[in-house]
Design a protein around this motif. Structure first.
Motif, PDB file in Angstrom:
ATOM      1  N   VAL A 158       0.865  -1.184   0.000  1.00 32.87           N
ATOM      2  CA  VAL A 158       0.000   0.000   0.000  1.00 32.87           C
ATOM      3  C   VAL A 158       0.898   1.229   0.000  1.00 32.87           C
ATOM      4  O   VAL A 158       1.650   1.452   0.950  1.00 32.87           O
ATOM      5  N   GLY A 159       0.851   1.996  -1.077  1.00 35.50           N
ATOM      6  CA  GLY A 159       1.744   3.143  -1.178  1.00 35.50           C
ATOM      7  C   GLY A 159       3.187   2.678  -1.157  1.00 35.50           C
ATOM      8  O   GLY A 159       3.601   1.841  -1.957  1.00 35.50           O
ATOM      9  N   ASP A 160       3.966   3.200  -0.206  1.00 31.75           N
ATOM     10  CA  ASP A 160       5.378   2.795  -0.091  1.00 31.75           C
ATOM     11  C   ASP A 160       5.609   1.755   0.995  1.00 31.75           C
ATOM     12  O   ASP A 160       6.741   1.455   1.344  1.00 31.75           O
ATOM     13  N   HIS A 161       4.523   1.179   1.501  1.00 32.30           N
ATOM     14  CA  HIS A 161       4.585   0.267   2.652  1.00 32.30           C
ATOM     15  C   HIS A 161       4.398  -1.183   2.186  1.00 32.30           C
ATOM     16  O   HIS A 161       3.411  -1.510   1.533  1.00 32.30           O
ATOM     17  N   VAL A 162       5.346  -2.048   2.523  1.00 38.50           N
ATOM     18  CA  VAL A 162       5.312  -3.456   2.116  1.00 38.50           C
ATOM     19  C   VAL A 162       5.425  -4.346   3.355  1.00 38.50           C
ATOM     20  O   VAL A 162       6.297  -4.140   4.204  1.00 38.50           O
ATOM     21  N   THR A 163       4.542  -5.344   3.428  1.00 41.42           N
ATOM     22  CA  THR A 163       4.607  -6.332   4.499  1.00 41.42           C
ATOM     23  C   THR A 163       4.447  -7.717   3.883  1.00 41.42           C
ATOM     24  O   THR A 163       3.627  -7.902   2.980  1.00 41.42           O
ATOM     25  N   THR A 164       5.236  -8.677   4.346  1.00 42.03           N
ATOM     26  CA  THR A 164       5.074 -10.063   3.904  1.00 42.03           C
ATOM     27  C   THR A 164       4.847 -10.962   5.109  1.00 42.03           C
ATOM     28  O   THR A 164       5.358 -10.702   6.204  1.00 42.03           O
ATOM     29  N   TRP A 165       4.077 -12.024   4.871  1.00 42.55           N
ATOM     30  CA  TRP A 165       3.828 -13.043   5.892  1.00 42.55           C
ATOM     31  C   TRP A 165       4.053 -14.413   5.280  1.00 42.55           C
ATOM     32  O   TRP A 165       3.767 -14.638   4.102  1.00 42.55           O
ATOM     33  N   LEU A 166       4.556 -15.339   6.071  1.00 38.23           N
ATOM     34  CA  LEU A 166       4.708 -16.733   5.673  1.00 38.23           C
ATOM     35  C   LEU A 166       4.016 -17.599   6.709  1.00 38.23           C
ATOM     36  O   LEU A 166       4.379 -17.563   7.892  1.00 38.23           O
ATOM     37  N   ASN A 167       2.991 -18.312   6.259  1.00 37.50           N
ATOM     38  CA  ASN A 167       2.214 -19.172   7.161  1.00 37.50           C
ATOM     39  C   ASN A 167       1.735 -18.415   8.396  1.00 37.50           C
ATOM     40  O   ASN A 167       1.782 -18.916   9.524  1.00 37.50           O
ATOM     41  N   GLY A 168       1.263 -17.194   8.158  1.00 43.23           N
ATOM     42  CA  GLY A 168       0.682 -16.384   9.215  1.00 43.23           C
ATOM     43  C   GLY A 168       1.683 -15.626  10.067  1.00 43.23           C
ATOM     44  O   GLY A 168       1.285 -14.864  10.957  1.00 43.23           O
ATOM     45  N   LYS A 169       2.966 -15.793   9.825  1.00 44.91           N
ATOM     46  CA  LYS A 169       4.009 -15.117  10.595  1.00 44.91           C
ATOM     47  C   LYS A 169       4.591 -13.943   9.775  1.00 44.91           C
ATOM     48  O   LYS A 169       4.983 -14.143   8.623  1.00 44.91           O
ATOM     49  N   GLU A 170       4.634 -12.767  10.368  1.00 50.86           N
ATOM     50  CA  GLU A 170       5.196 -11.621   9.658  1.00 50.86           C
ATOM     51  C   GLU A 170       6.684 -11.840   9.419  1.00 50.86           C
ATOM     52  O   GLU A 170       7.438 -12.150  10.332  1.00 50.86           O
ATOM     53  N   MET A 171       7.101 -11.635   8.163  1.00 51.53           N
ATOM     54  CA  MET A 171       8.505 -11.843   7.800  1.00 51.53           C
ATOM     55  C   MET A 171       9.263 -10.524   7.707  1.00 51.53           C
ATOM     56  O   MET A 171      10.336 -10.375   8.267  1.00 51.53           O
ATOM     57  N   VAL A 172       8.719  -9.549   6.957  1.00 51.37           N
ATOM     58  CA  VAL A 172       9.336  -8.222   6.867  1.00 51.37           C
ATOM     59  C   VAL A 172       8.237  -7.165   6.821  1.00 51.37           C
ATOM     60  O   VAL A 172       7.105  -7.434   6.394  1.00 51.37           O
ATOM     61  N   ASP A 173       8.610  -5.960   7.228  1.00 54.50           N
ATOM     62  CA  ASP A 173       7.682  -4.826   7.211  1.00 54.50           C
ATOM     63  C   ASP A 173       8.533  -3.565   7.066  1.00 54.50           C
ATOM     64  O   ASP A 173       9.354  -3.278   7.932  1.00 54.50           O
TER      65      ASP A 173
END
Length: 199
Positions: free
Chosen positions: A149-164
């Motif tokens: 969203v905009g300049d904000h990136v978040t990833t999750w793997l199997n429900g666990k946040e990986m990077v933000d």
């Protein structure tokens, strides 16, 4: 008057909800809505799974959406076999097998699944903490979620946040979603339930 205001509120809520409905990017039957780049193998097997597999040229290969996306949340289930080096590109442009954009990494153990890499640019923007590698279930089904969203990136793997993180260059871009086959050969990854919600 109160009834009229309530009705307007419900209508606005309906519009907002419809703008954020989830749609499937992969129909489980064929590659409609996607385009193959390169000579690597992309096909749907008898179980309705999308298969990405190294071909005889052992080069990079991509399967990219016809449509471009800006702000979204995408989820996809993947199962790695053999090497299993792949990824989900976002806000990307592609010509032949040269892709510019950002990749949420899908990789073998100890190779930063869930991190974000910029192709033909700055390289790794962010990697997950080493202890998060335990969330990858190699050889089993995993779920990756990427929210941009905009300049904000978040990833999750199997429900666990990986990077933000945030990044100005990403914030200025829009482009295709693409799945990758890494070069080198010996790669096979299965995909299913690829869904996107535009935000």
């Amino acid at each position: 008057m109160r009834i009229a205001i309530t009705m307007i509120g419900l209508l606005l809520l309906g519009v907002s909800t419809s703008c954020q409905s989830t749609s499937s990017l992969f129909n489980g039957k064929n590659l409609d809505g996607w385009q193959v780049y390169g000579t690597e193998k992309w096909y749907v097997n008898d179980e309705g799974l999308l298969v990405s597999e190294s071909g005889p040229d052992k080069q990079y290969g991509y399967l990219a959406t016809d449509k471009t996306f800006k702000d979204f949340e995408i989820t996809a289930e993947f199962k790695q076999e053999d090497n299993g080096n792949s990824g989900i590109f976002f806000r990307s442009d592609i010509e032949g097998t040269k892709i510019s954009g950002w990749q949420a990494e899908v990789a073998p153990p100890n190779h930063d699944t869930g991190g974000v890499y910029e192709s033909y640019g700055r390289g790794w923007l962010i990697k997950p903490a080493k202890e998060k590698d335990q969330y990858l279930k190699f050889g089993e089904w995993n779920t990756m979620k990427v929210r941009v969203v905009g300049d904000h990136v978040t990833t999750w793997l199997n429900g666990k946040e990986m990077v933000d993180f945030t990044d100005e260059k990403i914030g200025e871009a829009s482009g295709k979603i693409a799945l990758q086959i890494h070069d080198g050969g010996g790669i096979k990854v299965f995909w299913k339930n690829i869904k996107i919600k535009e935000l």
